[in-house]
Design a protein around this motif. Structure first.
Motif, PDB file in Angstrom:
ATOM      1  N   TRP A   1       0.790  -1.260  -0.027  1.00  0.00           N
ATOM      2  CA  TRP A   1       0.087  -0.059  -0.022  1.00  0.00           C
ATOM      3  C   TRP A   1       0.924   1.339  -0.037  1.00  0.00           C
ATOM      4  CZ3 TRP A   1      -4.439  -1.073  -1.545  1.00  0.00           C
ATOM      5  CH2 TRP A   1      -5.260  -2.458  -1.080  1.00  0.00           C
ATOM      6  N   CYS A   2       1.994   1.408   0.204  1.00  0.00           N
ATOM      7  CA  CYS A   2       2.785   2.611   0.656  1.00  0.00           C
ATOM      8  C   CYS A   2       3.792   2.694  -0.306  1.00  0.00           C
ATOM      9  CB  CYS A   2       3.147   2.778   2.292  1.00  0.00           C
ATOM     10  SG  CYS A   2       2.280   1.960   3.333  1.00  0.00           S
TER      11      CYS A   2
ATOM     12  N   CYS B   1       4.577   5.242  -3.384  1.00  0.00           N
ATOM     13  CA  CYS B   1       4.716   6.727  -3.217  1.00  0.00           C
ATOM     14  C   CYS B   1       6.125   6.955  -2.147  1.00  0.00           C
ATOM     15  CB  CYS B   1       3.596   7.417  -2.509  1.00  0.00           C
ATOM     16  SG  CYS B   1       2.081   7.456  -3.742  1.00  0.00           S
TER      17      CYS B   1
ATOM     18  N   THR C   1      -4.891  15.025   2.107  1.00  0.00           N
ATOM     19  CA  THR C   1      -5.247  14.917   0.646  1.00  0.00           C
ATOM     20  C   THR C   1      -4.847  16.030  -0.132  1.00  0.00           C
ATOM     21  OG1 THR C   1      -7.519  15.619   1.370  1.00  0.00           O
ATOM     22  CG2 THR C   1      -7.237  13.104   1.240  1.00  0.00           C
ATOM     23  N   ASP C   2      -4.679  17.239   0.471  1.00  0.00           N
ATOM     24  CA  ASP C   2      -4.270  18.477  -0.529  1.00  0.00           C
ATOM     25  C   ASP C   2      -3.004  18.088  -0.578  1.00  0.00           C
ATOM     26  OD1 ASP C   2      -3.760  18.450   2.382  1.00  0.00           O
ATOM     27  OD2 ASP C   2      -3.511  20.830   2.278  1.00  0.00           O
ATOM     28  N   ARG C   3      -2.240  17.254  -0.171  1.00  0.00           N
ATOM     29  CA  ARG C   3      -0.635  17.080  -0.329  1.00  0.00           C
ATOM     30  C   ARG C   3      -0.412  15.795  -1.078  1.00  0.00           C
ATOM     31  NH1 ARG C   3       2.407  21.134  -0.561  1.00  0.00           N
ATOM     32  NH2 ARG C   3       4.057  19.589   0.203  1.00  0.00           N
ATOM     33  N   GLN C   4      -1.568  15.339  -1.404  1.00  0.00           N
ATOM     34  CA  GLN C   4      -1.303  13.826  -2.266  1.00  0.00           C
ATOM     35  C   GLN C   4      -0.828  12.654  -1.319  1.00  0.00           C
ATOM     36  OE1 GLN C   4      -3.298  15.053  -5.048  1.00  0.00           O
ATOM     37  NE2 GLN C   4      -1.962  13.330  -5.972  1.00  0.00           N
ATOM     38  N   MET C   5      -1.219  12.581  -0.090  1.00  0.00           N
ATOM     39  CA  MET C   5      -1.252  11.496   0.865  1.00  0.00           C
ATOM     40  C   MET C   5      -2.560  11.230   1.125  1.00  0.00           C
ATOM     41  SD  MET C   5       0.017   9.634   2.860  1.00  0.00           S
ATOM     42  CE  MET C   5      -0.559   8.628   4.524  1.00  0.00           C
ATOM     43  N   PRO C   6      -2.960  10.046   0.619  1.00  0.00           N
ATOM     44  CA  PRO C   6      -4.126   9.511   0.631  1.00  0.00           C
ATOM     45  C   PRO C   6      -4.704   8.955   2.195  1.00  0.00           C
ATOM     46  CG  PRO C   6      -2.954   8.265  -0.837  1.00  0.00           C
ATOM     47  CD  PRO C   6      -1.964   8.685  -0.112  1.00  0.00           C
ATOM     48  N   PRO C   7      -5.936   8.927   2.408  1.00  0.00           N
ATOM     49  CA  PRO C   7      -6.368   8.441   3.674  1.00  0.00           C
ATOM     50  C   PRO C   7      -6.313   6.937   3.548  1.00  0.00           C
ATOM     51  CG  PRO C   7      -8.222   9.410   2.366  1.00  0.00           C
ATOM     52  CD  PRO C   7      -7.066   9.556   1.525  1.00  0.00           C
ATOM     53  N   TRP C   8      -6.091   6.329   4.679  1.00  0.00           N
ATOM     54  CA  TRP C   8      -6.226   4.759   4.587  1.00  0.00           C
ATOM     55  C   TRP C   8      -7.280   4.199   5.509  1.00  0.00           C
ATOM     56  CZ3 TRP C   8      -3.999   3.002   0.594  1.00  0.00           C
ATOM     57  CH2 TRP C   8      -2.722   3.246  -0.059  1.00  0.00           C
TER      58      TRP C   8
END
Lengths: 134, 590
Positions: free
Chosen positions: A57-58, A61, A98-105
């Motif tokens: 999953w990580c 990125c 999310t505003d910095r392209q780190m998705p919620p898991w």
């Protein structure tokens, strides 16, 4: 292929609001929702499982070294230097930025799995990393 | 969204609430009244820039304006600057100008209408999107938009097509086309308005284990008229080139706009690479029966495809890398129509010239100097010869690098002197393909195919950019006869420029350098006539248009596309402060 006009989407959204119950964000709003220290830190099995989850999953990125460098260049945060303490690790991983392209898991990984990933990342930590919150 | 499928509630609820409460955000300070009927878009006036490549039917990026020319270009100076605000990855967009109004986009999917003479904002539109989807996509950026019949058509990063009223930015229709919550892939924005009855666009997706698609839509309401499946659904000949059901996860897609060949009633698209990007089957990969992720040639990925405008059916195809072992997808690179030929600079480092009616290749020549993946294409046998098949687990030098000999930044064709100008990238990669079952030395994507609860990027290799043997990484702008390949002049750049090019009837060629300069060259010999420091790298469009009687040159600036980052990582010392900044800078003579 079914088309989803905007209005249908809005109606659906209103419905889900009623059905969904508390969200991940609400559930973790309290300050001491998570232990200061990863309960699975140093646990061999957890580390192994955490590595597997990390590479599923990580890694896309954060990269194979967890240094934030991946296919798409210098893309994400260097998790070897994570310094915000374990409760923040869980919070950020659940909610993303999310505003910095780190998705919620949240909804994909449960708290146990996030602890496992944390346990794996702790084994990679560099000087200055902080996993135990004050 | 497939029938019967429900959006996972927990993950989408917060976003959905926002969408209900606010809807999308449109800000209007004035109204525009541009004439954008289908006939004007199809027969683009000299003053306008009507499509991503200026005209729908050529792909030339040539402006017939000549007020700015060789004799006066030294007087060119900034007329206005418009900053779209914070935007990750800089501008990739090529703005359009129609009847004095500029339509532009910024990342991930914001739309702007701007007075093209003054830079004043007319209206803007920010779609509410599912932030979980957008944040996990690697393609949350936009290459542009389309305009026609009074509507602005925007493809969003979360898989919707939205039509806005060109006058005020109000939503006319908003349709979910790609199930991005599941596929992760969405739209990069720019499609092609073909007529009052047809709009065509592809979804991105080669990095994801999904079925990539190209859509023909009704521009009046967003109804899907036809779908072309880039991995062969419904086409037995294509399915025979995939082992088992690997086509269902075969990627492809198409992420740059088409050129329309009206003479043959077809849209010319390039398709993305098969998924995963790399496979462990080595020199057995073309056999659909071997043990692999995606054994076989994997039609119609990494191909040029010509699709019938009425039905979306395939007229012809040409595969630019069979069973693509290098990630040389064919989406990047403009499709030019020159007389009765289609010309395509491929990521594979070759120029491809096809008969537009039959698709028969008439010339396929190496444009990149250092490619090593083939000894060339044999026009008689129809085969790429002596292909390099990297073995899983073995570090192999492959040229060009994954970022291509040609990238997605289009070149330009000047019909006055018959020259085609193109940026060529000279670089290689050390590629190590992950063995079966994955390996933790891979740099990219998940170790195994992941489709639930949503697709994860799956690439199955590690690659490290490197210089071509005996040289440093560098680029060229080459001027040549596009059909024969004969070179008129070329110019070396030590830092690869990743800008679009513009040629004009004023005898000029414009380029944006990676270290900040917009430059005007003499189109006949490449001599530098003018330059201006934009203070930022360039990936986006350089266009020309006329507004208020004046010719403008406009550059969409900003650095940070993935190819740009690859350039940056190889030139760190020279590239400080060029990431992510973005502006639209317009120039005129007074």
């Amino acid at each position: 292929m079914i088309l989803k006009p905007f209005r249908m989407w809005a109606t659906f959204a209103a419905l889900t609001l009623v059905l969904a119950g508390p969200t991940a964000t609400q559930a973790i709003a309290e300050d001491d929702a998570y232990p200061k220290k990863n309960p699975l830190a140093g646990n061999e099995e957890a580390i192994e499982e955490g590595a597997r989850l990390y590479f599923k999953w990580c890694v896309a990125c954060h990269g194979k070294h967890a240094d934030g460098v991946s296919r798409f260049g210098d893309y994400a945060a260097d998790l070897r230097k994570f310094w915000r303490g374990y409760p923040e690790f869980v919070r950020i991983t659940l909610n993303g930025r999310t505003d910095r392209q780190m998705p919620p898991w949240g909804g994909v990984l449960d708290e146990d799995e996030i602890s496992q990933i944390g346990a794996y990342l702790e084994t990679l930590q560099l000087e200055g990393a902080v996993w135990v919150a004050h | 969204m497939n029938l019967g499928q429900v959006i996972p509630i927990a993950r989408s609820v917060q976003v959905a609430v926002v969408a209900t409460a606010l809807g999308a955000f449109t800000a209007t300070t004035a109204f525009a009244d541009p004439e954008s009927n289908a006939s004007r878009i199809r027969n683009c006036p000299d003053s306008d820039w009507c499509h991503y490549h200026r005209t729908v039917d050529k792909g030339w990026r040539y402006s017939p304006l000549a007020q700015i020319n060789k004799s006066n270009v030294h007087e060119l100076r900034p007329a206005w600057i418009f900053q779209p605000g914070h935007q990750r990855m800089g501008n990739h967009v090529t703005p359009l100008v129609i009847d004095g109004v500029m339509f532009a986009t910024s990342n991930p999917s914001t739309v702007w209408a701007i007075d093209a003479a003054t830079g004043d904002r007319i209206w803007s539109f920010v779609p509410e999107m599912d932030q979980a989807v957008v944040s996990r996509s690697f393609f949350a950026h936009t290459r542009g938009l389309s305009v026609g019949d009074g509507r602005v058509y925007m493809g969003t990063a979360d898989g919707r097509m939205i039509a806005l009223d060109a006058h005020n930015g109000e939503v006319l229709w908003d349709v979910q086309i790609v199930d991005s919550a599941k596929e992760t892939a969405g739209f990069s924005g720019a499609g092609t308005f073909v007529s009052s009855d047809l709009f065509v666009i592809g979804q991105n997706g080669g990095e994801y284990p999904i079925e990539g698609k190209i859509f023909g839509l009704d521009p009046n309401n967003g109804d899907v008229k036809w779908t072309f499946y880039t991995t062969g659904r419904g086409d037995d000949a294509a399915l025979a080139t995939w082992g088992g059901d690997s086509w269902k996860y075969g990627g492809g897609g198409s992420w740059q706009p088409a050129t329309i060949d009206f003479a043959n009633n077809q849209a010319i698209f390039g398709t993305g690479n098969p998924n995963p990007d790399y496979d462990y089957c080595g020199d057995q990969c073309r056999d659909p029966n071997v043990d692999a992720h995606r054994p076989g040639d994997n039609l119609y990925t990494s191909s040029t495809v010509a699709l019938d405008l009425d039905t979306g059916k395939l007229n012809w195809y040409f595969q630019e890398a069979p069973s693509d072992p290098y990630d040389y997808d064919s989406s990047p690179g403009e499709f030019m129509i020159i007389d009765d030929k289609v010309v395509h600079p491929g990521k594979n480092g070759f120029m491809h010239v096809f008969d537009s009616k039959t698709g028969q290749p008439v010339n396929v020549y190496a444009a990149q100097k250092t490619q090593n993946w083939t000894t060339g294409f044999n026009l008689e046998t129809g085969e790429w010869e002596n292909m390099l098949w990297p073995k899983a687990g073995e570090k192999t030098l492959v040229c060009p690098a994954i970022d291509g000999g040609h990238s997605w930044n289009p070149g330009t064709y000047n019909p006055n002197n018959g020259l085609f100008y193109r940026t060529i990238q000279e670089w290689c990669m050390w590629l190590t393909i992950a063995p079966k079952g994955g390996a933790d030395y891979i740099t990219a994507g998940t170790e195994t195919r992941t489709t639930e609860p949503f697709a994860q990027a799956f690439m199955a290799a590690e690659w490290i950019g490197t210089a071509p043997p005996g040289d440093t990484t560098h680029g060229y702008i080459t001027a040549r006869d596009p059909v024969s390949g004969e070179i008129a002049w070329e110019k070396r750049y030590d830092i690869i420029p990743h800008s679009t090019l513009l040629s004009t009837a004023g005898g000029l060629l414009f380029n944006g350098t990676t270290d900040g300069y917009l430059e005007a060259m003499d189109a006949d010999n490449g001599g530098l006539l003018w330059s201006f420091n934009n203070g930022s790298g360039h990936h986006g469009g350089i266009i020309s248009y006329k507004a208020g009687g004046k010719q403008f040159i406009l550059a969409a600036t900003g650095h940070g596309s993935y190819v740009g980052r690859a350039v940056e990582s190889l030139n760190k010392d020279k590239m400080v402060n060029f990431q992510e900044s973005a502006a639209f800078v317009a120039y005129s003579l007074d």
